[in-house]
Write an enzyme that holds these catalytic residues in place. Structure first.
Site, PDB file in Angstrom:
ATOM      1  N   LYS A 171       0.559  -1.366   0.273  1.00  0.00           N
ATOM      2  CA  LYS A 171      -0.382  -0.080   0.172  1.00  0.00           C
ATOM      3  C   LYS A 171       0.725   1.090   0.432  1.00  0.00           C
ATOM      4  CE  LYS A 171      -1.887   2.577   2.448  1.00  0.00           C
ATOM      5  NZ  LYS A 171      -2.177   4.289   1.711  1.00  0.00           N
ATOM      6  N   GLY A 224       6.803   5.473   7.981  1.00  0.00           N
ATOM      7  CA  GLY A 224       6.170   6.216   8.988  1.00  0.00           C
ATOM      8  C   GLY A 224       6.402   7.234   9.633  1.00  0.00           C
ATOM      9  N   GLY A 229       2.461   4.019  13.650  1.00  0.00           N
ATOM     10  CA  GLY A 229       3.347   2.939  13.775  1.00  0.00           C
ATOM     11  C   GLY A 229       3.409   2.498  15.129  1.00  0.00           C
ATOM     12  N   GLU A 246      10.566   1.638  10.947  1.00  0.00           N
ATOM     13  CA  GLU A 246      11.633   2.962  10.950  1.00  0.00           C
ATOM     14  C   GLU A 246      10.374   4.429  10.758  1.00  0.00           C
ATOM     15  OE1 GLU A 246      12.460   5.458   8.874  1.00  0.00           O
ATOM     16  OE2 GLU A 246      12.984   4.892   6.973  1.00  0.00           O
ATOM     17  N   CYS A 280      13.503  11.379   6.399  1.00  0.00           N
ATOM     18  CA  CYS A 280      12.614  11.294   8.079  1.00  0.00           C
ATOM     19  C   CYS A 280      14.275  11.170   8.682  1.00  0.00           C
ATOM     20  CB  CYS A 280      12.690   9.801   8.312  1.00  0.00           C
ATOM     21  SG  CYS A 280      13.659   8.164   7.424  1.00  0.00           S
ATOM     22  N   GLU A 379       8.795  16.762  14.805  1.00  0.00           N
ATOM     23  CA  GLU A 379       9.596  16.217  13.154  1.00  0.00           C
ATOM     24  C   GLU A 379       8.492  16.916  12.275  1.00  0.00           C
ATOM     25  OE1 GLU A 379      10.850  12.716  10.733  1.00  0.00           O
ATOM     26  OE2 GLU A 379       8.419  12.723  11.414  1.00  0.00           O
TER      27      GLU A 379
END
Length: 476
Positions: A171, A224, A229, A246, A280, A379
């Site tokens: 996906k 993501g 997560g 991750e 990231c 972030e």
């Protein structure tokens, strides 16, 4: 290339719905893609399971390797098509897209080599027994990937999964499904058995959740944000699926006074403004030793001013648009937060006046940032740099580790002892020394703390896609 790819064929989604994919540089509709549903996810999982138990299981490791190498060759033949498509879909510069596609090809070839070399062990035993282990595929892998490096971060999952005999249902992010579907064309042309590789674009709330909770899926490979997560982990708890995550980062980039300051200032710019800061592992917290702070801030700011923002198809452009209107609004809201909390804005933080169309924002630099500020803790995923200062090694390490994240870090110094000391002390999955944002298919990548767990790339990634079976043969 606008349909789902299930069981070796491009098909319309069962819902009959489509969604628009937007070019972030000009806000035009790049494509209308068929929207997958829970039913389509189920169909894809069943196709993957049938292939896993059928033709793919009967495919030798050598033949798996040959199919993967053929796919890599086909990608290379279509390099320019992939590059143009990734730039149009993501807003990356042509240079950045070419780097991403070439790295994707390298990863596929690297793992093709592992298909014939990853094995179990023969173990020491007494005269009455023969003990050995088998390394078997974990099964049907659901890959769920983000929009910042659509093909590369997908390939980090495709490569080890296919090499070790798994099947895949992917996906992709709804904002950037195009190169995953383009790769499906490559899979089809290379001659992979039907069902080995499937792509189901669609909302995370339907397709993503359906894959995470599906009893026919054996592993979730997710890249993501950390909140998603955590949600995936909760959903996987009921079925005890294997999970690798991750996730996000707020990576410290530490510059000591004894560094090559010219190289470090260039590295600092690349660390945060490469791919518009949508990385990231971006070096979004720049720590500068107090004695060189003013000099270094001036050097970095001057480089930022020379960073050309504009049409990513223009070879002179060095930074394209962020991915979406929502992301643009998010970045600008963080700029407002930095100002309100007392950080000093020394450059950028606005939409360029000469670019009324597209989701562009100028390279942004804040100084006088404290680690307690929102722009230093959360972030942002955009071209926003927070510059902090430190007194000595202990202070640099303490501030660097004062974060919920632990994905990456960098150290700039000519003192190799100091570099090793800091590299050991910083809590992160990757540490670069006198460089930034360097990746190789052989070198594992992943995070600590809320940056996730598990490793992608390198030999270590193979462990995420296999399970060990122990065999005891009675010889008595």
């Amino acid at each position: 290339m606008t349909k789902l790819f299930i069981n070796g064929q491009f098909v319309d989604g069962s819902s009959g719905k489509t969604f628009k994919v937007i070019n972030p540089a000009n806000e035009s509709v790049l494509a209308e893609v068929s929207e997958g549903s829970e039913h389509d996810a189920d169909t894809a999982v069943k196709a993957a399971r049938a292939a896993l138990d059928g033709k793919w299981a009967a495919t030798s490791p050598g033949d798996r390797a040959r199919l993967m190498l053929k796919a890599a060759d086909l990608m290379e033949q279509k390099l320019d098509e992939f590059v143009q498509l990734e730039t149009a879909n993501c807003g990356k510069t042509l240079f950045e897209s070419k780097v991403e596609i070439r790295l994707s090809i390298d990863v596929l070839r690297y793992y093709a080599g592992w298909a014939t070399k990853f094995s179990g062990e023969t173990l020491p035993s007494g005269p009455g027994a023969f003990l050995f282990t088998l390394r078997e595929p974990v099964g049907v892998v659901a890959a769920i990937t983000p929009w910042n490096f659509p093909l590369l971060l997908s390939m980090w999952k495709y490569g080890p999964a296919l090499a070790t005999g798994n099947t895949i249902v992917h996906k992709p992010a709804s904002l950037t499904p195009m190169t995953a579907l383009k790769f499906a064309e490559v899979i089809q042309a290379a001659g992979f058995p039907e069902g080995v590789f499937n792509v189901v674009p669609g909302p995370g709330t339907s397709v993503g959740n359906a894959l995470v909770t599906h009893p026919g899926v054996d592993k979730i490979a997710f890249t993501g944000d950390s909140s998603t997560g955590r949600g995936i982990m909760r959903l996987c708890a009921d079925s005890l699926k294997k999970v690798s995550l991750e996730l996000g980062g707020k990576s410290p980039n530490i510059v000591f006074a004894d560094a090559d300051l010219k190289g470090a200032s260039g590295g600092a710019i690349g660390a945060i403004f490469y791919n518009k800061g949508e990385v990231c592992a971006a070096g979004s917290r720049l720590f500068v030793e107090e004695s060189i702070k003013d000099e270094f801030v001036a050097a970095v700011t001057e480089r930022a001013k020379k960073t050309t923002v504009g049409d990513p198809l223009d070879k002179n452009t060095r930074m394209g648009p962020v991915i979406s209107k929502g992301q643009l609004d998010k970045v600008l809201s963080y700029v407002d937060s930095g100002k309100s909390e007392g950080a000093k804005l020394v450059h950028g933080g606005e939409r360029p006046a000469n670019l009324p169309k597209g989701y562009f924002v100028t390279p942004t630099i804040f100084t006088d940032v404290k680690n307690s500020m929102k722009i230093a803790r959360e972030e942002i995923f955009g071209p926003v740099l927070s510059i902090l200062s430190f007194k000595d090694v202990a202070d640099a390490v303490a501030q660097a580790n004062d974060s919920i994240y632990g994905l990456a870090a960098a150290v700039w110094t000519k003192d190799i002892k100091k570099a090793h000391k800091v590299a050991r002390a910083v809590k992160s999955g990757t540490v670069w020394i006198n460089t930034y944002n360097q990746y190789d298919a052989e070198l594992p990548f992943g995070g600590t703390k809320q940056s996730g767990f598990g490793r992608e790339l390198g030999r270590e990634a193979l462990d995420q896609y296999t399970q060990t079976k122990s065999v005891w043969v009675d010889l008595s």
